[in-house]
Enzyme design. Structure first.
Site, PDB file in Angstrom:
ATOM      1  CG  LEU A 183      -2.126  -0.836   1.172  1.00  0.00           C
ATOM      2  CD1 LEU A 183      -1.857  -2.373   0.857  1.00  0.00           C
ATOM      3  CD2 LEU A 183      -3.073  -0.806   2.616  1.00  0.00           C
ATOM      4  CB  ILE A 184       3.082   2.732  -2.555  1.00  0.00           C
ATOM      5  CG1 ILE A 184       4.147   3.636  -2.693  1.00  0.00           C
ATOM      6  CG2 ILE A 184       2.167   2.676  -3.904  1.00  0.00           C
ATOM      7  CD1 ILE A 184       5.259   3.171  -3.479  1.00  0.00           C
ATOM      8  CE  LYS A 265      -3.650   4.666   7.445  1.00  0.00           C
ATOM      9  NZ  LYS A 265      -2.796   4.518   8.609  1.00  0.00           N
ATOM     10  N   GLY A 287       3.313   0.436   5.825  1.00  0.00           N
ATOM     11  CA  GLY A 287       4.533   1.306   6.384  1.00  0.00           C
ATOM     12  C   GLY A 287       4.110   1.621   7.987  1.00  0.00           C
ATOM     13  CD  GLN A 296       1.090   4.447  11.955  1.00  0.00           C
ATOM     14  OE1 GLN A 296       2.430   4.333  12.574  1.00  0.00           O
ATOM     15  NE2 GLN A 296       0.979   4.838  10.858  1.00  0.00           N
ATOM     16  CB  CYS A 456      15.273  11.485 -17.264  1.00  0.00           C
ATOM     17  SG  CYS A 456      13.828  10.575 -18.067  1.00  0.00           S
TER      18      CYS A 456
END
Length: 485
Positions: A183-184, A265, A287, A296, A456
């Site tokens: 989960l980014i 969440k 994370g 958390q 790039c």
């Protein structure tokens, strides 16, 4: 040009069957990555090491950089291989190679040997070391903490003089463990946790919950692509984007303020579990670190996990924020993370630190789960390698040029390491170095009477950033077409 790749020690102590399987997978991973840059690279597996050969000396720096980022490699030796006839011949070959290097320095000789010879490793060290000491006047033997350690590997009738030793990142080869879904969010934590699972041998797919519009998605894609390209390009992975704006809107309208963080969440892990189930992925990765933010706590994390149908992994659970930021710097995601807003924390002003299951369930009873189902059903699934192709379609209004005009300046958006290694040659045109992760904060300070041509190496980041700058009202941007694929 030859490299001897040494496997991560934890691989070497496994059973012969497992060790062979891991080494075979690592060999395949190395081959997949290196042959994209040099088709003539040969990768050969041996019992306790992997041999990499290339005839193209000009690719040396790039091959070293690539090997240093492949999971499963503990270290690798850059060696020069030569045949020999006897021990004195080894000494002569060594003297010719290191005489200049040892001038005015202390040294010792270390020999590793395989095969049948008339001498032992210690005898070889003494003979070669004594000879070097006699023939190089300004040098002196020092067995502990010398200025230079002359390393020689002897195998049958060949000697390999170790020119350099390079550290790898260790860990297990990708593909030796099962897939996971990360989960980014684009922040420090999710990038580092993704890397940690890659390093542990899992193929990491990415799931992004979009709470902040197109610019947020572009930034997260940059991070996911960066991590994949640097550490796991040997494997295909998916990038899944789920528009969560409707879910957040429903939570803001229907859920008590203090419970919003935990409920959000829980909705995320529900959605991620459905995505994981679709692709037969056993675990999702987050994370979260214990106590880092109010949601958390152990109580809250347990309630969040109850909503998941997949195993939830939290590799950062005991890490301090300082440690996480240091790791983000190491893997090159820290500057991207700095530019990412944190959306999850802004929807609740007074979040609960010890949520009660009954109260959470009661609040979720007011939630319209059809909105969540719709968000998952309308998710966008993308092969991460297609980010370049997708971006090319999105940046259709950004002009790509290969010839520079008078009022145009090259904006080299590669990382400082890349620009130092391979500077852009523009002839008479000015080149400004500004890493892509600093464009959002620094582009506006440039002379806006100029046209800036973004460059790039692969053409992916330049197109992503061109879209971002266009969306933010900058019309004086183009993309350099040299390496667009």
């Amino acid at each position: 040009m030859k490299f001897i790749v040494k496997l991560f020690p934890e691989i070497m102590i496994k059973s012969e069957t497992v060790r062979k399987r891991f080494a075979k997978i690592l060999t395949s991973n190395i081959r997949n990555i290196l042959q994209k840059y040099d088709e003539e690279t040969a990768v050969v597996r041996h019992w306790d090491y992997i041999e990499v050969r290339s005839k193209n000396e000009e690719n040396r720096e790039e091959l070293i950089a690539l090997l240093q980022r492949i999971p499963g490699i503990h270290h690798f030796l850059e060696v020069e291989e030569k045949p020999f006839t006897d021990l004195h011949h080894i000494f002569e070959l060594t003297l010719a190679d290191v005489a200049q290097q040892l001038q005015g320095k202390t040294f010792c000789v270390r020999v590793k040997r395989k095969g049948k010879h008339k001498f032992s490793s210690i005898e070889a060290e003494r003979y070669i070391g004594g000879g070097l000491n006699q023939h190089i006047e300004s040098t002196k033997v020092r067995l502990k903490n010398p200025d230079v350690t002359v390393r020689i590997d002897i195998e049958d009738d060949k000697m390999m003089l170790v020119k350099a030793r390079h550290a790898g990142i260790g860990g297990y080869p990708i593909g030796t463990q099962e897939d996971v879904l990360s989960l980014i969010s684009g922040g420090f934590d999710s990038g580092v946790s993704s890397y940690m699972l890659i390093r542990r041998g899992s193929r990491v797919h990415y799931c992004f919950f979009n709470l902040g519009g197109a610019a947020h998605e572009i930034g997260v894609k940059q991070m996911a692509y960066h991590i994949w390209q640097r550490y796991s390009a040997s494997h295909k992975v998916r990038f899944i984007a789920i528009n969560f704006e409707g879910v957040v809107g429903e939570i803001l309208e229907k859920v008590d303020n203090g419970q919003m963080g935990v409920v959000l969440k829980r909705m995320m892990v529900r959605a991620a579990s459905k995505v994981a189930q679709r692709f037969n992925i056993e675990a999702i990765v987050t994370g979260e670190a214990l106590g880092q933010v109010s949601s958390q706590t152990l109580t809250n994390l347990r309630l969040i996990d109850e909503a998941a149908d997949a195993l939830v992994l939290r590799p950062l659970i005991t890490h301090d924020k300082e440690q996480i930021i240091a790791m983000a710097k190491e893997i090159g995601t820290d500057d991207i993370a700095k530019s990412m807003p944190e959306f999850c924390g802004v929807i609740s002003k007074n979040p609960t630190i010890k949520a009660v299951r009954e109260k959470i369930l009661a609040e979720e009873g007011n939630f319209n789960f059809e909105i969540l189902e719709s968000a998952v059903q309308n998710a966008k699934y993308l092969d991460i390698r297609q980010i370049a192709e997708e971006t090319e379609k999105e940046v259709v209004e950004v002009e790509a040029i290969s010839v520079l005009g008078e009022n145009e300046v090259i904006l080299d958006i590669r990382s400082p390491e890349e620009t130092d290694e391979k500077p852009f040659e523009s002839g008479a045109h000015d080149v400004i170095q500004m890493p892509f992760y600093k464009l959002s904060s620094q582009f506006g300070s440039l002379d806006q009477s100029k046209n800036y041509v973004l460059y790039c190496e692969r053409g992916v980041m330049s197109k992503l950033q061109a879209l971002y700058l266009k969306e933010n009202g900058f019309s004086n941007v183009r993309v350099f077409a040299k390496n667009i694929h």
